[in-house]
Design a protein around this motif. Structure first.
Motif, PDB file in Angstrom:
ATOM      1  N   LEU A 127      -4.244   6.771  -6.292  1.00  0.00           N
ATOM      2  CA  LEU A 127      -3.487   6.414  -7.499  1.00  0.00           C
ATOM      3  C   LEU A 127      -4.346   6.439  -8.759  1.00  0.00           C
ATOM      4  O   LEU A 127      -3.875   6.092  -9.846  1.00  0.00           O
ATOM      5  CB  LEU A 127      -2.851   5.024  -7.321  1.00  0.00           C
ATOM      6  CG  LEU A 127      -1.856   4.889  -6.167  1.00  0.00           C
ATOM      7  CD1 LEU A 127      -1.328   3.455  -6.072  1.00  0.00           C
ATOM      8  CD2 LEU A 127      -0.689   5.866  -6.323  1.00  0.00           C
ATOM      9  N   CYS A 153       0.850  -1.193   0.000  1.00  0.00           N
ATOM     10  CA  CYS A 153       0.000   0.000   0.000  1.00  0.00           C
ATOM     11  C   CYS A 153       0.882   1.239   0.000  1.00  0.00           C
ATOM     12  O   CYS A 153       1.993   1.225   0.554  1.00  0.00           O
ATOM     13  CB  CYS A 153      -0.918   0.004   1.222  1.00  0.00           C
ATOM     14  SG  CYS A 153      -2.135   1.358   1.206  1.00  0.00           S
ATOM     15  N   ASN A 154       0.398   2.302  -0.602  1.00  0.00           N
ATOM     16  CA  ASN A 154       1.151   3.562  -0.650  1.00  0.00           C
ATOM     17  C   ASN A 154       0.818   4.483   0.517  1.00  0.00           C
ATOM     18  O   ASN A 154       1.398   5.565   0.637  1.00  0.00           O
ATOM     19  CB  ASN A 154       0.894   4.286  -1.977  1.00  0.00           C
ATOM     20  CG  ASN A 154      -0.565   4.669  -2.158  1.00  0.00           C
ATOM     21  OD1 ASN A 154      -1.461   3.893  -1.840  1.00  0.00           O
ATOM     22  ND2 ASN A 154      -0.816   5.869  -2.664  1.00  0.00           N
ATOM     23  N   MET A 186      -1.753  -0.792  -6.598  1.00  0.00           N
ATOM     24  CA  MET A 186      -0.326  -1.090  -6.696  1.00  0.00           C
ATOM     25  C   MET A 186      -0.072  -2.140  -7.779  1.00  0.00           C
ATOM     26  O   MET A 186       1.057  -2.324  -8.221  1.00  0.00           O
ATOM     27  CB  MET A 186       0.214  -1.572  -5.343  1.00  0.00           C
ATOM     28  CG  MET A 186       0.044  -0.589  -4.197  1.00  0.00           C
ATOM     29  SD  MET A 186       1.053   0.899  -4.320  1.00  0.00           S
ATOM     30  CE  MET A 186       2.654   0.261  -3.798  1.00  0.00           C
TER      31      MET A 186
END
Length: 417
Positions: A145, A73-74, A120
């Motif tokens: 994203l 995860c970002n 992702m």
């Protein structure tokens, strides 16, 4: 022709599979008015075909498969149990392709990606959507994203939707998800709306944000931003290090219930709140009775919140995992309570966790902070005991027709070997 009323406007719904048609079927499943409407959401042929394979293989086959392509995860959200998993873990494209192929053959109807952050793996997700274009897909995503190019791909594919996570307005969202996240999430919603995607939003409500997320002001804002549907999940203290102060007490949970129910009726707006619409979703839908979850390690879990398994897709086929001893044991234990206002074995009927723990070979899949089912039950027992009197009063006030409908639907949903 299919239609849904979205934000006061009658929308024509394209045929299956389509991101808007996905929302249409969610609406009908969680608010089915008759057994026939529930049985034939996906058409007579698809329904009978799935029932045939349930009989042939002696297993329960879910309508929806929730699968985590990655644990990465970002973001680093406070209190996120997904962060307890090994973020380097992911399911290979080939294995995802194999599982989806098997799921289609068995009659699974919808695929939802979660994580981690599924974006992702956005290239693989688009590739899978193109190859398996008979499935409608969706993903639970933090939204940060999603850009114009990706939304354009979604619009072109037609079979991919998004449920964008948010915690409330700016302060609540940035507190849990990081400074600037709210603005990025809203920007993603604007992009999805521009591309005419019938997206939804998802929220985890807890003791700090419950008033805000069920307020008319917030729900109006989400509809204004273009959200066609809402998913609401009550906070569950999963993992041995979970923060119990975030759990709702009975009064707080009832506030959400009352506000959500009033809003749903006033605006004919689909809000899926598992904690408070058990009487509409006919109790727990886990372990193959319409829902199943595969985490990024490949473990086959009853649902995304029930972190225990005895099978994984790296050692068994999808069909074999559905037939696992634990899943059979889980399904035979249902219904956990005759009152569908107490649907969840974790938060509503924790004494059921003792019965579920008797299945052999079951392990905790909560990697960094594992706990036994007995330990989990101890944490939620007082919460369930406080909720029970209210749930019992709700059940007592249901009409005979409503109780009869629930009983009839249960016979269909609770497939038992």
């Amino acid at each position: 022709m299919k239609y849904l009323t979205i934000n006061g406007e009658k929308k024509q719904i394209p045929g299956f599979p389509h991101h808007k048609e996905f929302v249409y079927r969610l609406s009908y499943f969680f608010e089915a008015r008759s057994l026939s409407s529930l049985l034939f959401i996906n058409g007579v042929y698809k329904t009978l075909r799935r029932r045939y394979f349930q009989w042939k293989y002696d297993i329960a086959i879910p309508l929806i498969l929730l699968i985590d392509p990655t644990a990465a995860c970002n973001l680093k959200c406070r209190g996120c149990w997904a962060a307890d998993y090994d973020r380097n873990k992911e399911i290979s494209y080939d294995k995802l392709d194999e599982v989806l192929t098997d799921a289609r053959k068995l009659g699974v109807s919808e695929i939802i990606f979660s994580g981690g952050e599924p974006m992702m793996r956005k290239d693989d997700i688009l590739k899978l959507c193109r190859k398996h274009n008979n499935f409608p897909f969706a993903m639970f995503t933090n939204g940060t994203l999603i850009d114009d190019a990706f939304a354009g791909e979604m619009a072109s594919l037609k079979n991919l939707n998004a449920f964008v996570s948010i915690e409330g307005f700016k302060d609540a969202t940035d507190f849990r998800r990081g400074t600037g996240t709210f603005d990025r999430v809203i920007a993603a919603m604007d992009i999805l709306k521009k591309h005419d995607i019938g997206f939804g939003f998802s929220v985890c409500y807890h003791s700090k944000n419950y008033k805000e997320i069920c307020s008319d002001e917030f729900l109006d804002y989400m509809r204004e931003k273009g959200a066609w549907v809402a998913w609401m999940f009550n906070y569950m203290p999963l993992g041995s290090g979970a923060d119990l102060s975030l759990c709702l007490n009975a009064e707080q949970r009832n506030t959400v219930r009352q506000k959500v129910e009033a809003y749903r009726k006033k605006y004919d707006y689909t809000i899926i709140d598992f904690a408070n619409i058990g009487h509409l979703a006919f109790g727990c839908v886990a372990a193959g009775n319409e829902f199943v979850h595969i985490n990024a390690h490949g473990d086959m879990e009853p649902c995304a919140f029930f972190h225990y398994a005895d099978s994984d897709i790296h050692n068994k086929s999808f069909r074999e995992a559905l037939a696992s001893p634990f899943f059979r044991h889980f399904r035979k234990a249902k219904p956990f309570d005759g009152n569908t206002h107490r649907p969840c074995p974790i938060m509503d009927v924790p004494e059921a966790l003792q019965r579920l723990s008797e299945a052999k070979g079951v392990c905790s899949t909560h990697i960094r902070n594992p706990e036994s089912m007995q330990q989990l039950a101890k944490k939620t027992m007082h919460i369930a005991e406080e909720w029970k009197p209210r749930a019992d009063s709700f059940f007592a006030n249901m009409t005979k027709k409503e109780k009869r409908k629930v009983k009839t639907f249960k016979r269909y949903l609770l497939y038992k070997e």
